[in-house]
Structure formats: structure tokens, C-alpha cells
Design a protein around this motif. Structure first.
Motif, PDB file in Angstrom:
ATOM      1  N   LYS A  90       0.858  -1.193   0.000  1.00  0.00           N
ATOM      2  CA  LYS A  90       0.000   0.000   0.000  1.00  0.00           C
ATOM      3  C   LYS A  90       0.886   1.232   0.000  1.00  0.00           C
ATOM      4  CE  LYS A  90      -4.326  -1.455   2.099  1.00  0.00           C
ATOM      5  NZ  LYS A  90      -4.803  -1.855   3.417  1.00  0.00           N
ATOM      6  N   LEU A  91       0.463   2.271  -0.702  1.00  0.00           N
ATOM      7  CA  LEU A  91       1.200   3.531  -0.689  1.00  0.00           C
ATOM      8  C   LEU A  91       0.724   4.369   0.507  1.00  0.00           C
ATOM      9  CD1 LEU A  91       1.308   4.423  -4.475  1.00  0.00           C
ATOM     10  CD2 LEU A  91       2.875   3.053  -3.126  1.00  0.00           C
ATOM     11  N   PRO A  92       1.490   5.283   1.021  1.00  0.00           N
ATOM     12  CA  PRO A  92       2.829   5.626   0.539  1.00  0.00           C
ATOM     13  C   PRO A  92       3.907   4.654   1.022  1.00  0.00           C
ATOM     14  CG  PRO A  92       2.245   7.010   2.405  1.00  0.00           C
ATOM     15  CD  PRO A  92       1.045   6.139   2.126  1.00  0.00           C
ATOM     16  N   VAL A  93       4.945   4.567   0.222  1.00  0.00           N
ATOM     17  CA  VAL A  93       6.105   3.750   0.574  1.00  0.00           C
ATOM     18  C   VAL A  93       7.334   4.651   0.526  1.00  0.00           C
ATOM     19  CG1 VAL A  93       7.621   1.922  -0.254  1.00  0.00           C
ATOM     20  CG2 VAL A  93       5.154   1.585  -0.266  1.00  0.00           C
ATOM     21  N   LYS A  94       8.211   4.468   1.491  1.00  0.00           N
ATOM     22  CA  LYS A  94       9.446   5.271   1.531  1.00  0.00           C
ATOM     23  C   LYS A  94      10.654   4.372   1.364  1.00  0.00           C
ATOM     24  CE  LYS A  94       9.306   9.539   4.004  1.00  0.00           C
ATOM     25  NZ  LYS A  94       7.942  10.013   4.222  1.00  0.00           N
ATOM     26  N   ILE A  95      11.731   4.941   0.851  1.00  0.00           N
ATOM     27  CA  ILE A  95      12.992   4.206   0.708  1.00  0.00           C
ATOM     28  C   ILE A  95      13.344   3.553   2.043  1.00  0.00           C
ATOM     29  CG2 ILE A  95      15.504   4.497   0.431  1.00  0.00           C
ATOM     30  CD1 ILE A  95      14.893   6.587  -1.711  1.00  0.00           C
ATOM     31  N   GLY A  96      13.647   2.262   2.012  1.00  0.00           N
ATOM     32  CA  GLY A  96      14.051   1.552   3.233  1.00  0.00           C
ATOM     33  C   GLY A  96      12.914   0.813   3.908  1.00  0.00           C
TER      34      GLY A  96
ATOM     35  N   SER B  62      20.425   1.769  -5.609  1.00  0.00           N
ATOM     36  CA  SER B  62      19.650   1.659  -6.841  1.00  0.00           C
ATOM     37  C   SER B  62      19.531   3.062  -7.439  1.00  0.00           C
ATOM     38  CB  SER B  62      18.257   1.107  -6.537  1.00  0.00           C
ATOM     39  OG  SER B  62      17.474   2.101  -5.908  1.00  0.00           O
ATOM     40  N   GLY B  63      19.097   3.133  -8.701  1.00  0.00           N
ATOM     41  CA  GLY B  63      18.941   4.431  -9.361  1.00  0.00           C
ATOM     42  C   GLY B  63      18.024   5.367  -8.585  1.00  0.00           C
ATOM     43  N   PRO B  64      16.818   4.913  -8.210  1.00  0.00           N
ATOM     44  CA  PRO B  64      15.920   5.803  -7.467  1.00  0.00           C
ATOM     45  C   PRO B  64      16.502   6.241  -6.114  1.00  0.00           C
ATOM     46  CG  PRO B  64      14.699   3.940  -8.355  1.00  0.00           C
ATOM     47  CD  PRO B  64      16.151   3.669  -8.617  1.00  0.00           C
ATOM     48  N   GLU B  65      17.266   5.361  -5.475  1.00  0.00           N
ATOM     49  CA  GLU B  65      17.894   5.745  -4.203  1.00  0.00           C
ATOM     50  C   GLU B  65      18.938   6.841  -4.434  1.00  0.00           C
ATOM     51  OE1 GLU B  65      18.039   1.907  -1.250  1.00  0.00           O
ATOM     52  OE2 GLU B  65      19.182   1.739  -3.102  1.00  0.00           O
ATOM     53  N   TYR B  66      19.738   6.666  -5.483  1.00  0.00           N
ATOM     54  CA  TYR B  66      20.752   7.678  -5.796  1.00  0.00           C
ATOM     55  C   TYR B  66      20.078   9.009  -6.084  1.00  0.00           C
ATOM     56  CZ  TYR B  66      24.982   9.741  -7.826  1.00  0.00           C
ATOM     57  OH  TYR B  66      26.063  10.555  -8.076  1.00  0.00           O
ATOM     58  N   ALA B  67      19.031   8.963  -6.915  1.00  0.00           N
ATOM     59  CA  ALA B  67      18.326  10.198  -7.296  1.00  0.00           C
ATOM     60  C   ALA B  67      17.736  10.882  -6.068  1.00  0.00           C
ATOM     61  CB  ALA B  67      17.229   9.883  -8.313  1.00  0.00           C
ATOM     62  N   SER B  68      17.163  10.075  -5.168  1.00  0.00           N
ATOM     63  CA  SER B  68      16.455  10.677  -4.035  1.00  0.00           C
ATOM     64  C   SER B  68      17.390  11.485  -3.138  1.00  0.00           C
ATOM     65  CB  SER B  68      15.732   9.607  -3.221  1.00  0.00           C
ATOM     66  OG  SER B  68      16.627   8.981  -2.339  1.00  0.00           O
ATOM     67  N   ARG B  69      18.659  11.072  -3.072  1.00  0.00           N
ATOM     68  CA  ARG B  69      19.601  11.829  -2.247  1.00  0.00           C
ATOM     69  C   ARG B  69      19.732  13.257  -2.761  1.00  0.00           C
ATOM     70  NH1 ARG B  69      23.704   7.800   0.682  1.00  0.00           N
ATOM     71  NH2 ARG B  69      22.111   6.218   0.996  1.00  0.00           N
TER      72      ARG B  69
END
Lengths: 115, 418
Positions: A90-96, B62-69
Motif C-alpha cells: 500500500k502507498l505511501p512507501v518510503k525508501i528503506g 539503486s537508481g531511485p535511491e541515488y536520485a532521491s539523495r
């Protein structure tokens, strides 16, 4: 004694590493230019592992990029892919964010993009 | 949105993002980023594989991780961004005309412009591959967008032409998603992709790489049904009798990237026929005052880490230009000599301070060779290399002191050691 030649995948240099094996164990590792390469070679000749990256479809249809947060057994890659493709979130999802705990080999499946 | 900005950046991918942050941190805060997609990040958004950022962040992202920084940094500075906005034209006097659904067609005036449009893939048309025009033929990057962003597979049974990194990454990606990748063929005697990608994308899955091979025929009427690949001779001509046939429903092209410089041409900015990007000074300023270029629109990089580094330089220089204006130059030309494909920057301005890294590619694989930067008979810098390949960008660092010695023209050459 046998020799195994490897291409290191730890960084873009791609060192050619030579591993000497005795009784199925690495006794000498040469050609690497950093400690990561040595570690890679030690593992690669015994039990090759890879980080798997893919996508998980969120309930609204958006794709969330994901990875295993540790390398998993290379032989388990397709099994892990099967599990990933059965996963939704489910969204939202965050990096990690952990989307699947212990998907294989103690590794979690984590989001690598914000969505 | 305003009618004028100190700096307008065209493109919100890795180059534009890094340029924006460094321009801001250098003191010029009135910045607008124009991005044609619906979000920042550029091509990194579809590059979901890992391996980015090892140089810069010492970890594998990953690409999206790099971009997000970088996106986080841009947002933290409140830099203005317009997404879903396509730039239609750029003029020499730095007027930018763009279009989006909110403002329609509009023009903004910039004091400085940073070109960060990236590159695009060479197409089948550029190669003149014989055969009809059935469905199932994609550039590798298009297939990547379908699989990673849109979420559907372009095919089940695949042959890939060209061993560029995107093609190798897609060989693995489509295999993991259940497709059968029969072969990657490469017309050159070497792969243009990274060695680690040969190992982890092809070897891991038993996908054969045919060097010195090309597709000589694409079969199929409505949909691709197969391809013929042939071995080529030293002149890249297919050799009769070496044909191999593969049944497949999909062909991917991964045959190189070309800087996307239509806007640059619009503004009559001089391009290099070698890089197909703008001719620049070491501060990444083009031959039009106040217009800068960085990232893959300038030269196609191997690693995004280097795109970020170059773009920070361009951002800093653009900020300086806004604050200090143009200055008198003391120019030295930099040219590619024997066995060198191109060199960036193509001009050095001796009035600009600091060391300069020259970026270049060699024209072939060479073992035991010496790379030299020289001015006439004066050797400025020399470096011995065990092996160099065209797929990997090389650098030479010219110090202030060395640049001071230069006059007229610096030539970079590669000689094989006997």
C-alpha cells in the motif's frame, strides 16, 4: 589444487581475481584491488550470492522499486523473484521500508524508491 | 513562476539536480529547473538495479535511491521546479520557451543557462538493420521503462543487439521476469559494457555473448518471429556462411547513446563532432557566454557518480558567472590525437584557476601503452597504462602549473609501448 577465475562485481573496475582452491576451500586470492574484492571472491567460490532488484506493484497499480537488503543465494534468485511478484504493498512507501521480512537467507525485501 | 531567473536548468535528472544544488550553495539562489517527465530523477527512476553511488557515497544504491539523495537536497533548498514541462527552444541571449498544461507556452529569461538534457539511445534506423518493421523491436531503455515503470513485459523470447550496459542489465532483468534471452551480439571484438555486468547479467544466467557478430536480418510480419545473426570480418562486413538463426519475439537494441542537443543547436552553440555535445571550457561553459553544459548532454558518462561531479562544477561556474559576469579569456585548445576518440574539455582558459581533469576515451583496446598530454614537443603529463578500453572513460589531471606552461594547443595521444 585447482584455480578459479572470477570477475569481481563489487565495483565498476571489475578486477579479474584468481582463487586457488584446496579441498574446496580458497587458500590464495590474487588480482583484487580492494578488501571488498577479497571478500567477494571468498564467498563466490563457496556460495555465490547476489542482491536481487525488482519491482513490487502497489495496490493502486504503481510500481515500487525494491531490493533484497543483503545478497541472497544465487541459486535462490528465481524463487525470490516468484515471491516478489506475489507481493503487493500500500502507498505511501518510503525508501528503506521493509515490504517482506526475511524473503530469503535473512534478507528483507526493502523499497528503494519513494512512491 | 516568474518571467526571469538567475539560472534556468534544462533537465531534472542527475545532472540538473547536482548542478542546481551546487549553484545554490555557491550563492545564486534564484534557480528554476525545467523537467519534462512528471517527477525529478531522470533516467535513474527506471534504473532499479543497484551499483550506483560507489564512488560518491561508498555504498551500492539503486537508481531511485541515488536520485532521491539529490532530490531531497533540491527540495530542502526550496529550489523551484516545473515538471511535465517541455522546453521548446533556447536562444543565444538565454530566452527559454517551454510548454506545460498549467501555463501553456511561456518564455523565461535567464542570466545563465545550464544544459542538462541527458542523452538518448541510438535507434535501429541509425544502424540500417535489414528486414521488415514488425512489432517487438525496442531500444533497451524503452524495454526498461516498460518493465520497471509501466510493469509489463515487452516479450518472452529475446535477442539483444549491442553489449552496452543497458542491454546487459535488461538481459538479466527480463530473464528474472521469466523471459528467455537467447543471445547478446556485439559487432565489435569487445563489449562496450562494464566487465561486472558481463559477469552478473550474462554469465550468471548462461546467456551467450557473441563478439564480432551482428543481426543481419529481422524476420516477422506483424510480430518479430526470429533473427539471423552473422559473424563480421575486420571491416565489420558480415561473413557469408556464418549465419545463425534464433526464433524470438523481441529484439532489443543497446547500441550506444547520443547526447540530446537539439536545443543546443537551436541556440547556435558550437558542438563537437566527436562527443556530439557542446564544446566547453574546463568550467563547463560553452562557447556562448553564460550557457553551461554537464552530464550526458555534454559527454556520455559510464557512471552517474561522474555526472554528478561534472554537474557540480557546471553549477558552481554558472553561479560565479551570475555574480561576476564574463571575463577575458586566455585560451588553449585541447585536441584528441593518435588513438584518442575525444577529449573534454575542448578548451582551457588559463585565466580560470585550479587543476583540470581531462576526460577522454581511447579508440580501441590497448595493452601496455602510454598516454601523453603535450604541447608541441613539450610533454605536460604522461601516464603508463596496463590496459585501456573504449568502454571506460579515462582521465588525466593537469595541474595549474602544467596549464601555465601550455600555449596554443594541447594534444592528448596514446602510444603503444614496444
Amino acid at each position: 589444487m585447482s584455480k578459479i577465475n572470477l570477475t569481481c562485481i563489487e565495483c565498476p573496475i571489475g578486477c579479474n581475481i584468481e582463487v586457488e582452491m584446496v579441498d574446496g576451500k580458497p587458500v590464495s586470492i590474487t588480482g583484487n584491488s580492494c578488501p571488498r574484492g577479497k571478500l567477494y571472491a571468498e564467498n563466490e567460490v563457496v556460495c555465490p550470492k547476489r542482491v536481487v532488484t525488482s519491482t513490487v506493484r502497489a495496490t493502486n497499480g504503481v510500481l515500487v522499486p525494491v531490493k533484497t537488503d543483503k545478497p541472497i543465494k544465487k541459486s535462490e534468485m528465481f524463487e525470490v523473484m516468484k515471491k516478489i511478484n506475489q507481493t503487493t504493498c500500500k502507498l505511501p512507501v518510503k525508501i528503506g521500508d521493509i515490504l517482506v521480512e526475511n524473503i530469503s537467507d535473512d534478507a528483507n525485501l526493502v523499497a528503494t524508491g519513494n512512491a | 513562476m516568474k518571467n526571469s531567473y538567475d539560472i534556468v536548468i534544462i533537465g531534472g535528472g542527475p545532472a540538473g539536480l547536482a548542478a542546481a544544488i551546487s549553484a545554490y550553495d555557491e550563492g545564486t539562489k534564484d534557480i528554476l529547473i525545467l523537467e519534462r517527465e512528471d517527477r525529478l530523477g531522470g533516467i535513474l527512476n527506471q534504473c532499479i538495479h543497484n551499483g550506483f553511488g560507489l564512488t560518491r557515497f561508498k555504498e551500492s544504491l539503486s537508481g531511485p535511491e541515488y536520485a532521491s539523495r539529490f532530490i531531497d537536497e533540491v527540495l530542502a533548498r526550496n529550489i523551484e521546479v516545473l515538471t511535465q514541462t517541455t522546453v521548446l527552444s533556447l536562444t543565444k541571449d538565454k530566452k527559454i520557451t517551454a510548454i506545460n498544461t498549467e501555463y501553456g507556452v511561456f518564455t523565461v529569461q535567464a542570466k545563465a543557462v545550464i544544459l542538462a538534457m541527458g542523452c538518448r539511445e541510438r535507434s535501429r534506423g541509425a544502424l540500417n538493420v535489414a528486414g521488415s518493421r514488425p512489432a517487438g523491436i525496442y531500444s533497451a531503455g524503452t524495454a526498461q521503462k516498460y518493465v520497471n515503470i509501466k510493469g509489463y513485459m515487452p516479450g518472452k523470447s529475446v535477442v539483444i543487439l549491442g553489449s552496452g550496459d543497458i542491454g546487459l542489465i535488461m538481459a538479466r532483468r527480463m530473464t528474472l521476469e521469466g523471459a528467455k534471452v537467447h543471445a547478446v551480439c556485439e559487432i565489435m571484438p569487445y563489449s562496450s559494457g562494464l566487465k561486472r555486468n558481463i559477469a552478473q547479467c550474462l554469465d550468471d544466467f548462461g546467456i551467450p555473448l557473441y563478439l564480432n557478430h551482428t543481426i543481419t536480418k529481422i524476420e516477422g510480419d506483424k510480430r518479430v518471429t526470429g533473427v539471423v545473426i552473422s559473424k563480421v570480418d575486420e571491416n565489420k562486413k558480415p561473413i557469408a556462411g556464418t549465419e545463425m538463426h534464433f526464433d524470438c519475439d523481441t529484439v532489443l537494441f543497446s547500441v550506444g547513446l547520443i547526447p540530446e542537443n537539439e536545443l543546443t543547436k537551436d541556440a547556435e552553440i558550437t558542438l563537437s563532432p566527436r562527443t556530439r555535445g557542446a564544446v566547453v571550457y574546463q568550467n563547463r561553459e560553452t562557447l556562448v557566454d553564460g550557457v553551461f553544459a554537464c552530464g550526458n548532454v555534454l559527454q556520455v558518462h559510464d557512471l552517474v557518480d561522474f555526472v554528478s561531479e561534472e554537474s557540480e562544477l557546471a553549477g558552481k561556474s554558472a553561479s560565479k558567472y551570475v555574480q561576476e559576469g564574463s571575463k577575458i579569456r586566455d585560451e588553449v585548445e585541447v585536441v584528441n590525437g593518435k588513438n584518442i576518440g575525444y577529449v573534454v574539455p575542448q578548451r582551457l582558459d588559463k585565466n580560470l584557476q585550479g587543476n583540470v581533469k581531462l576526460f577522454f576515451r581511447v579508440t580501441n583496446t590497448f595493452r601496455d601503452c602510454t598516454i601523453t598530454a603535450k604541447c608541441g614537443d613539450t610533454v605536460l603529463l604522461q601516464r603508463k597504462k596496463k590496459i585501456v578500453v573504449p568502454g571506460e572513460m579515462e582521465t588525466l589531471l593537469l595541474t595549474d602549473a602544467k596549464i601555465a606552461q601550455a600555449s596554443g594547443k594541447i594534444e592528448v595521444v596514446l602510444e603503444e609501448n614496444v
